[in-house]
Write an enzyme that holds these catalytic residues in place. Sequence first.
Site, mmCIF file in Angstrom:
data_model
loop_
_atom_site.group_PDB
_atom_site.id
_atom_site.type_symbol
_atom_site.label_atom_id
_atom_site.label_comp_id
_atom_site.label_asym_id
_atom_site.label_seq_id
_atom_site.Cartn_x
_atom_site.Cartn_y
_atom_site.Cartn_z
ATOM 1 N N ARG A 121 -11.037 10.295 -54.894
ATOM 2 C CA ARG A 121 -11.352 9.482 -56.062
ATOM 3 C C ARG A 121 -12.505 10.094 -56.877
ATOM 4 O O ARG A 121 -12.404 10.260 -58.086
ATOM 5 C CB ARG A 121 -11.733 8.092 -55.579
ATOM 6 N N THR A 122 -13.589 10.423 -56.189
ATOM 7 C CA THR A 122 -14.741 10.997 -56.887
ATOM 8 C C THR A 122 -14.374 12.356 -57.494
ATOM 9 O O THR A 122 -14.727 12.661 -58.629
ATOM 10 C CB THR A 122 -15.940 11.141 -55.918
ATOM 11 N N LYS A 165 -15.422 28.976 -42.678
ATOM 12 C CA LYS A 165 -15.424 29.480 -41.305
ATOM 13 C C LYS A 165 -16.696 30.230 -40.958
ATOM 14 O O LYS A 165 -16.778 31.454 -41.087
ATOM 15 C CB LYS A 165 -14.217 30.385 -41.087
ATOM 16 N N ARG A 216 -20.285 17.465 -52.645
ATOM 17 C CA ARG A 216 -20.256 16.307 -51.757
ATOM 18 C C ARG A 216 -20.475 16.801 -50.342
ATOM 19 O O ARG A 216 -19.780 17.727 -49.894
ATOM 20 C CB ARG A 216 -18.873 15.644 -51.851
ATOM 21 N N HIS A 218 -25.933 8.740 -54.028
ATOM 22 C CA HIS A 218 -24.670 8.862 -54.734
ATOM 23 C C HIS A 218 -24.947 8.558 -56.212
ATOM 24 O O HIS A 218 -24.458 7.576 -56.766
ATOM 25 C CB HIS A 218 -23.652 7.879 -54.158
#
Lengths: 309, 309, 309
Positions: B57-58, B86, B107, B135
Amino acid sequence: MNEFYKKNIISVRNLDKQKLELIFDATDKIIDMSQDKRREIARGKTLGYLFFEPSTRTRLSFESAIALLGGTSLGIADATSSSIHKGETLGDTVKVISSYCDVLVLRHSLDGSSRFAAEISNKPVINAGSGTEEHPTQTIQDLYTIKKEKKKIDGLKIGIAGDLKYGRTVYSLLYGLRNYDVDLHLISPESLRIRSDSTYDIKKELSYTESSNIDEYIEDLDVLYVTRIQKERFPDEEEYAKVKGSYVIGSDMVKKMKDDAIILHPLPRIDEISADVDNTKQAKYFEQAEYGKYTRAALLGLILNENGF
Amino acid sequence: MNEFYKKNIISVRNLDKQKLELIFDATDKIIDMSQDKRREIARGKTLGYLFFEPSTRTRLSFESAIALLGGTSLGIADATSSSIHKGETLGDTVKVISSYCDVLVLRHSLDGSSRFAAEISNKPVINAGSGTEEHPTQTIQDLYTIKKEKKKIDGLKIGIAGDLKYGRTVYSLLYGLRNYDVDLHLISPESLRIRSDSTYDIKKELSYTESSNIDEYIEDLDVLYVTRIQKERFPDEEEYAKVKGSYVIGSDMVKKMKDDAIILHPLPRIDEISADVDNTKQAKYFEQAEYGKYTRAALLGLILNENGF
Amino acid sequence: MNEFYKKNIISVRNLDKQKLELIFDATDKIIDMSQDKRREIARGKTLGYLFFEPSTRTRLSFESAIALLGGTSLGIADATSSSIHKGETLGDTVKVISSYCDVLVLRHSLDGSSRFAAEISNKPVINAGSGTEEHPTQTIQDLYTIKKEKKKIDGLKIGIAGDLKYGRTVYSLLYGLRNYDVDLHLISPESLRIRSDSTYDIKKELSYTESSNIDEYIEDLDVLYVTRIQKERFPDEEEYAKVKGSYVIGSDMVKKMKDDAIILHPLPRIDEISADVDNTKQAKYFEQAEYGKYTRAALLGLILNENGF
C-alpha cells in the site's frame, strides 16, 4: 462521446458486434498512428493492476499497452502473496488501488469478481480474466486476430481444439463468436468437452458440432484455435498421454490444412503445437500475442478519452 | 528556495507546525492543479524505493504520487527476499540504489535505519516507516485528512482507539499532534496501552486521557482514529476475542457519533470497522488513502524542486 | 547510421576497441547532456527485461538507464518463479516479451542463451549476464570506469583479485581487456585460479601473471579489481576462512597502494573490502556502480536510434 468512455469491461457478453467492431477499428487506428500521436492518448494516465491469480503474460500485455499510449502502470502482480491481502477484503483492496490509478485491471479466480469490483471502484474496471468463463480482453484479441488475418469473421469455418472444459478462454471466445455467423467445430477428448450448463445460452445463438477427431475437419478449417491440455485434468497419466498425443498439431497435420488457414493459440503453448509448426505460414499465434498489445491499447484509449482518439 | 529542497524526511519529530502547514498548502495546490502542470513537477525524475518490510500500500502510494508528477519509479519491493540483500550491508544497498534515482524511499524494521541511510545516500531519503515509532508520511497524510475534512486541527476532540502499544502509526501520529492544540483520548485494552517510555517526550507537550471504554467518548469526538488489533499480540485466543469485540466500530456506534465527526483508519482494515460503516458519512478512511497520494506528491514536489512548484 | 543501431549485444568478444570507444564517447555525451535532451533519446520506447536468474542490481541499472532516456521498462524480474515459465520454452517467452518492447534485456544461466534469444527475438537483445563467461554490459561499465578515473586504459598495471574461477564478470573483463595493452596480474587462491580452458583464446592476445600473493603487486597497481570469494565454493569452512582472510582489502593494504590507484568491485561486496576502505580516495566501486547507469543508457541510446544521439 464514445460509448466506452469510463465504462467497465466485465464480460464479453456485453460486447455486441457493433461494439467489437468499434474496438477493432480503434485497434487499426492505433497500429497506423505515429508514435508521437499515440503517446498523447494516455499521457499522464496510470493503469493499476491487481492480479489475484498471477498471469505475467496478460499483465505485461496491459503494461506494454499503456506504455504505448504514454501512460504508466503500477500494481500488484501477485495479490495472494502480497501484504495487501492479509485478511483485507477484495472490496477494500479495490477501493484503495482504484484511488491510485485511472483504470483498474483485475484478475481473480472467482466468477463475478470483476462485476463486484466495478461496483466498488471509483475508476473503470477491466476484467483480465475471472472465474471459469470470462476473459473479455483475450477474446477481443482473438477475434481481432481472426479479422486481421482473414479479413473477415463471418462465413469462416472455425475449429477449437484441445481442452474445452476447463479454461475460461474458450467459453469467452464462444460468447464472442455468437456475434458472428461462423461454422463452428469443437474438437476435444470426450472427457474435456465443453460444459453444457455453460453453453445453454450460447446454443441459442451459436450452432456447433462436437467431435473428438480433429482429422474430420482439418482440411476445411479457416481457423484452428488450439488450447492447452493440462496433465492435472486427468485421473491417470496413461489417459493423459493417450489424449495428449492425438491433439498435438505437427507440421504433418498443417500440410493437410488450407494454404490460407490460420492457427491460433492463447499461449503459453507447451507441446500441443510442435515447434516445427512455428515456421509454417499458417502459424499466427505469435502475431496474436502482439495484436493483444494493440487491442488492449485501443480499449484503454477508448475508456480514458471522452471523444476517443 | 523552499526549505524541503533536497532534504530528508526522517521523522515527524522534525516537522513543526509551520513545516506541516507548508506541506498541506502544497497538497492543496497539487489537487487543484491541471494534470499538464502537475506532470512538469517531477518530469524526468526517478523515485527509488527500497522496502525491507513489504508494504504494498505504501509503495503504491509513492509510485502513484511520482507518476502523478510525471516521474518514474523503480526499486525493490521486498528487499529481504531480494538477491540484492544477500549478505550486503544496508549501507551498500542504499549507496547503489541512490545512484539510480533522484529520491530514495526506505522502509525498514529498525529504528534509525532511515537516518543512517540518509547519511550514506547521495540523494534525499524519505522514511516510509521504520522501527517502532516512525512513519512520517503516514502522519502527514493523517493530519492532512483531518484538516481537509474538519477545516482545522486545533480545538478538535480526537480519539485514537485500538492497539496503541504496537504499530508505529500511532506513535508517529502522536508526535505530529504535539504541534496542535487538541483534546486527545487514547482508548485501548489495558494490555495494549501506549508504551510510557515512548511517550516521555510527548507528554511534555501533549496531554491526553487513557481509557479502555470507547463509549465514554464516542458522542463527543470530532475524529475517531481506529487501528487494527492483531491476534498475534495476545497470549490466548479467548482474551483476543473478548478484546476485539469491544473495539469493533459498527454502524450502531456510529449513530452515537456527532454528525460531522470523521472516522479514520490507516488501513488495511480487517474487522475493527464493520463494512456497514463504509456508507456512513463519518467514514473517511478511503478518502484518507487517496489523500495519501496527494500529500506524498506534494512532499516529492518540494524535495525535488528548488523553488517549489 | 551508427553501427549499434538495432544490433544485439551478446558477447564482449564482439566488441573491439573501436566499438568500445564509441560506447565510451556516447557515455560521456549522456553524462554531459541536459536532462531534457537526454529524455528525448528513448522517448516512447520500452525496455523489456527477462531475468531467469534474479539480479536486482543489474535490472535496476537497466531500468534507471531507460528512465534517464525518457523510456519505460517492463518485464519479469524472476522468470524461474514466474507463471510465464511453466513449461514454456525460452524461445516462446522471448518471442512474446519481445513483441511487448523495443529492446530486450536477458539474464540466463546458460551459455548461448542470449545468442539463441537474439535469433528468435524481433527486437535487439542485450545480454545482461549469461553462462559462465559473458556479461558484456558489466565489462563496458568496468572499462569505462577505468578510463574515466585513470584517463586511459593502455599502459596500466591492473590486478584482478579474489575468486577468478567462478563468476562470469572476470572472464568477460579479460575478454574486454584483450583490446588494450595492459600489464595484467591475476591474484587468487590456487583453487580459484582462472580456468585454463576458458582462457585459451585470451592467452593469445593477453599476457598475464598468476599469483596467490596480493602483496607482491599491491604497491605498483594502477587498478585493483576485487571480486567476491563465496563460501559455497569451498569444501570446508576452515579452508574458506583461511583464504578469505588473505584476500580482504583493508585500509592498511590501501596505504601501500599508489596515491592515484583505484579499487573496483562489481558489487555486491560482502567483506572482501573492509568498510574503512570506502572513505579512501582509491575506492571507486560506488562510482563504478553509478557509471553503469550511464554506460547502459549510452548503449540503449545507440541501439534505439539510427543516427545515434
